[in-house]
Structures are given as structure tokens and as C-alpha cells.
Design a protein around this motif. Structure first.
Motif, PDB file in Angstrom:
ATOM      1  N   ALA A 221      41.715  31.988  45.751  1.00  0.00           N
ATOM      2  CA  ALA A 221      40.854  33.168  45.851  1.00  0.00           C
ATOM      3  C   ALA A 221      41.049  34.075  44.640  1.00  0.00           C
ATOM      4  CB  ALA A 221      41.119  33.928  47.151  1.00  0.00           C
ATOM      5  N   THR A 222      42.286  34.317  44.268  1.00  0.00           N
ATOM      6  CA  THR A 222      42.569  35.167  43.112  1.00  0.00           C
ATOM      7  C   THR A 222      42.051  34.522  41.834  1.00  0.00           C
ATOM      8  OG1 THR A 222      44.515  36.055  44.234  1.00  0.00           O
ATOM      9  CG2 THR A 222      44.396  36.354  41.838  1.00  0.00           C
ATOM     10  N   GLU A 223      42.269  33.235  41.676  1.00  0.00           N
ATOM     11  CA  GLU A 223      41.832  32.522  40.477  1.00  0.00           C
ATOM     12  C   GLU A 223      40.311  32.555  40.334  1.00  0.00           C
ATOM     13  OE1 GLU A 223      42.078  27.925  38.799  1.00  0.00           O
ATOM     14  OE2 GLU A 223      43.701  28.679  40.079  1.00  0.00           O
ATOM     15  N   ALA A 224      39.608  32.267  41.420  1.00  0.00           N
ATOM     16  CA  ALA A 224      38.148  32.270  41.384  1.00  0.00           C
ATOM     17  C   ALA A 224      37.612  33.684  41.173  1.00  0.00           C
ATOM     18  CB  ALA A 224      37.588  31.672  42.676  1.00  0.00           C
TER      19      ALA A 224
ATOM     20  N   MET B  74      42.641  41.614  46.169  1.00  0.00           N
ATOM     21  CA  MET B  74      42.071  42.739  45.434  1.00  0.00           C
ATOM     22  C   MET B  74      43.138  43.432  44.590  1.00  0.00           C
ATOM     23  SD  MET B  74      39.714  44.210  48.520  1.00  0.00           S
ATOM     24  CE  MET B  74      38.582  43.105  49.371  1.00  0.00           C
ATOM     25  N   GLU B  75      44.298  43.620  45.155  1.00  0.00           N
ATOM     26  CA  GLU B  75      45.375  44.287  44.431  1.00  0.00           C
ATOM     27  C   GLU B  75      45.908  43.426  43.292  1.00  0.00           C
ATOM     28  OE1 GLU B  75      47.869  45.485  47.731  1.00  0.00           O
ATOM     29  OE2 GLU B  75      46.279  46.860  48.422  1.00  0.00           O
ATOM     30  N   ARG B  76      46.002  42.107  43.491  1.00  0.00           N
ATOM     31  CA  ARG B  76      46.421  41.220  42.393  1.00  0.00           C
ATOM     32  C   ARG B  76      45.430  41.256  41.244  1.00  0.00           C
ATOM     33  NH1 ARG B  76      48.351  38.014  46.646  1.00  0.00           N
ATOM     34  NH2 ARG B  76      46.459  36.781  46.791  1.00  0.00           N
ATOM     35  N   LEU B  77      44.167  41.500  41.563  1.00  0.00           N
ATOM     36  CA  LEU B  77      43.129  41.584  40.532  1.00  0.00           C
ATOM     37  C   LEU B  77      43.145  42.919  39.790  1.00  0.00           C
ATOM     38  CD1 LEU B  77      40.234  40.003  42.610  1.00  0.00           C
ATOM     39  CD2 LEU B  77      41.435  38.936  40.676  1.00  0.00           C
TER      40      LEU B  77
ATOM     41  N   VAL C 104      37.401  49.476  53.926  1.00  0.00           N
ATOM     42  CA  VAL C 104      38.037  50.048  52.745  1.00  0.00           C
ATOM     43  C   VAL C 104      37.306  49.523  51.517  1.00  0.00           C
ATOM     44  CG1 VAL C 104      40.294  50.450  53.785  1.00  0.00           C
ATOM     45  CG2 VAL C 104      39.812  48.252  52.743  1.00  0.00           C
ATOM     46  N   LEU C 105      37.165  50.392  50.537  1.00  0.00           N
ATOM     47  CA  LEU C 105      36.467  50.067  49.308  1.00  0.00           C
ATOM     48  C   LEU C 105      37.452  50.027  48.161  1.00  0.00           C
ATOM     49  CD1 LEU C 105      33.771  49.747  47.686  1.00  0.00           C
ATOM     50  CD2 LEU C 105      33.734  52.252  47.540  1.00  0.00           C
ATOM     51  N   TYR C 106      37.459  48.909  47.454  1.00  0.00           N
ATOM     52  CA  TYR C 106      38.283  48.756  46.260  1.00  0.00           C
ATOM     53  C   TYR C 106      37.380  48.782  45.031  1.00  0.00           C
ATOM     54  CZ  TYR C 106      42.584  47.507  48.704  1.00  0.00           C
ATOM     55  OH  TYR C 106      43.720  47.518  49.462  1.00  0.00           O
ATOM     56  N   ARG C 107      37.921  49.279  43.930  1.00  0.00           N
ATOM     57  CA  ARG C 107      37.160  49.405  42.690  1.00  0.00           C
ATOM     58  C   ARG C 107      37.987  48.873  41.514  1.00  0.00           C
ATOM     59  NH1 ARG C 107      33.058  53.365  43.108  1.00  0.00           N
ATOM     60  NH2 ARG C 107      33.144  54.556  45.058  1.00  0.00           N
ATOM     61  N   LEU C 108      37.270  48.322  40.548  1.00  0.00           N
ATOM     62  CA  LEU C 108      37.882  47.957  39.268  1.00  0.00           C
ATOM     63  C   LEU C 108      36.886  48.310  38.186  1.00  0.00           C
ATOM     64  CD1 LEU C 108      40.264  46.636  37.772  1.00  0.00           C
ATOM     65  CD2 LEU C 108      39.023  44.467  37.923  1.00  0.00           C
ATOM     66  N   ALA C 109      37.301  49.194  37.278  1.00  0.00           N
ATOM     67  CA  ALA C 109      36.435  49.609  36.180  1.00  0.00           C
ATOM     68  C   ALA C 109      36.597  48.648  34.999  1.00  0.00           C
ATOM     69  CB  ALA C 109      36.798  51.029  35.740  1.00  0.00           C
TER      70      ALA C 109
END
Length: 176
Positions: free
Chosen positions: A107-110, A142-145, A169-174
Motif C-alpha cells: 500500500a505504501t509503495e503503490a 498516510m503517516e509513512r507517506l 479524519v482528513l490527511y494532507r500532503l502539500a
């Protein structure tokens, strides 16, 4: 349509041969633990067709995920515009893998490949991800990403019936 490759995975178009394992994945109660209801065969087939139509129309979306060494279909990963009616807008990353594929880092890799595509090819300023608070496996991905969660962004999903799966819960990555 774009295909994405990682060291171990191929993110590709959907095939008719994916439909049986896709249905099995989506009717596994443990896979569905944090998703509302168990879908019918017709609904899972329609979902795969919709995912493929999005890939055909815009060149990106929810790709089928295959293990490169074996050719085994293990689920999906991709990007999709946030559904209307949500209290935020943007593009969301998502994934769902068969239980047999859990615990291998797939999942993290993809998702890492998908995020790279979203930032480099689509020039997205931010990518989002959503889950329920209790879904520790997805939250860990999400956190590993490098995605972060602000409790002020937590929300009740208007597309989910009242009950324990509605709070999200909403996660974000800029983009960097």
C-alpha cells in the motif's frame, strides 16, 4: 493511459480477469471493516468499470495493482477528485488491497508512486486522504507517506449513514 511501475508493483488498467478477485476482496469482512456495507457483484463490477472509464478519459484515477513478480491482482491504488458535498475540495489518494497483500508494504509503495505522479505529472498543490479514526492501518500508510492530520479537519462524511463509520479524519500532503 499511464501505467505506473514500482520495484515490485504495476499500477495498470483493469482487466476482466480482475473482476473475481476484486469481488472477493470487496466482500471480505475484514477488508470492509471500516467501509459501509458489503457490495453486490454488480456493484463491484460497476466500480471497476467506472475506474477504467476514468483512466481512459483522463489518463489517471484508480489503477488496478498487480504484483510484478507473479502477475497477481491485489487491489487498487490511485487518485480521484473529492466527491461533491464533502467539506473540502481537491484530489484524494486511495487504496484497498486484498488481505493476503497486507503487511508487505504494498500500500505504501503503490501510494508513493501515485503521489509522485500527482505532484510531478498533474502539478497538484496538495493530495488528500481520508479514513475513519479507528483505521490504524490506513492511517499508518498516510503517516509513512508524510501526510499529516489536523484534528480541526475531522468531519462527518455526508455520504456515509449515521453510525461509527461516519466520522472521518482528513490527511494532507502539500507539494514540495
Amino acid at each position: 493511459m499511464t501505467e505506473l511501475r514500482t520495484e515490485r508493483l504495476l499500477l495498470r488498467s483493469w482487466r476482466d480477469s480482475d473482476l473475481d478477485p476484486w469481488f472477493a476482496l470487496n466482500t471480505d469482512p475484514e477488508v470492509r471493516r471500516y467501509l459501509p456495507g458489503i457490495p453486490s457483484r454488480e456493484r463491484t463490477d460497476a466500480g471497476a468499470a467506472r475506474f477504467q472509464a476514468d483512466l481512459d478519459a483522463r489518463g489517471w484515477g484508480f489503477w488496478a495493482v498487480e504484483v510484478r513478480g507473479t502477475g497477481e491482482f491485489i487491489g487498487f491504488t490511485g487518485l480521484d477528485p473529492v466527491e461533491e458535498g464533502q467539506p473540502f475540495t481537491g484530489v484524494e489518494a486511495g487504496w484497498r488491497l486484498a488481505r493476503s497483500a497486507w503487511g508487505h508494504g504494498y500500500a505504501t509503495e503503490a501510494a508513493r508512486a501515485v503521489l509522485g505522479f500527482g505532484f510531478a505529472e498533474l502539478d497538484l498543490p496538495e493530495i488528500l486522504a481520508v479514513t475513519v479514526p479507528a483505521n490504524r492501518r490506513s492511517r499508518a500508510v498516510m503517516e509513512r507517506l508524510g501526510m499529516t492530520c489536523n484534528p480541526a479537519d475531522d468531519f462527518d462524511d455526508p455520504n456515509v449513514p449515521e453510525g461509527p463509520l461516519r466520522r472521518s479524519v482528513l490527511y494532507r500532503l502539500a507539494a514540495r
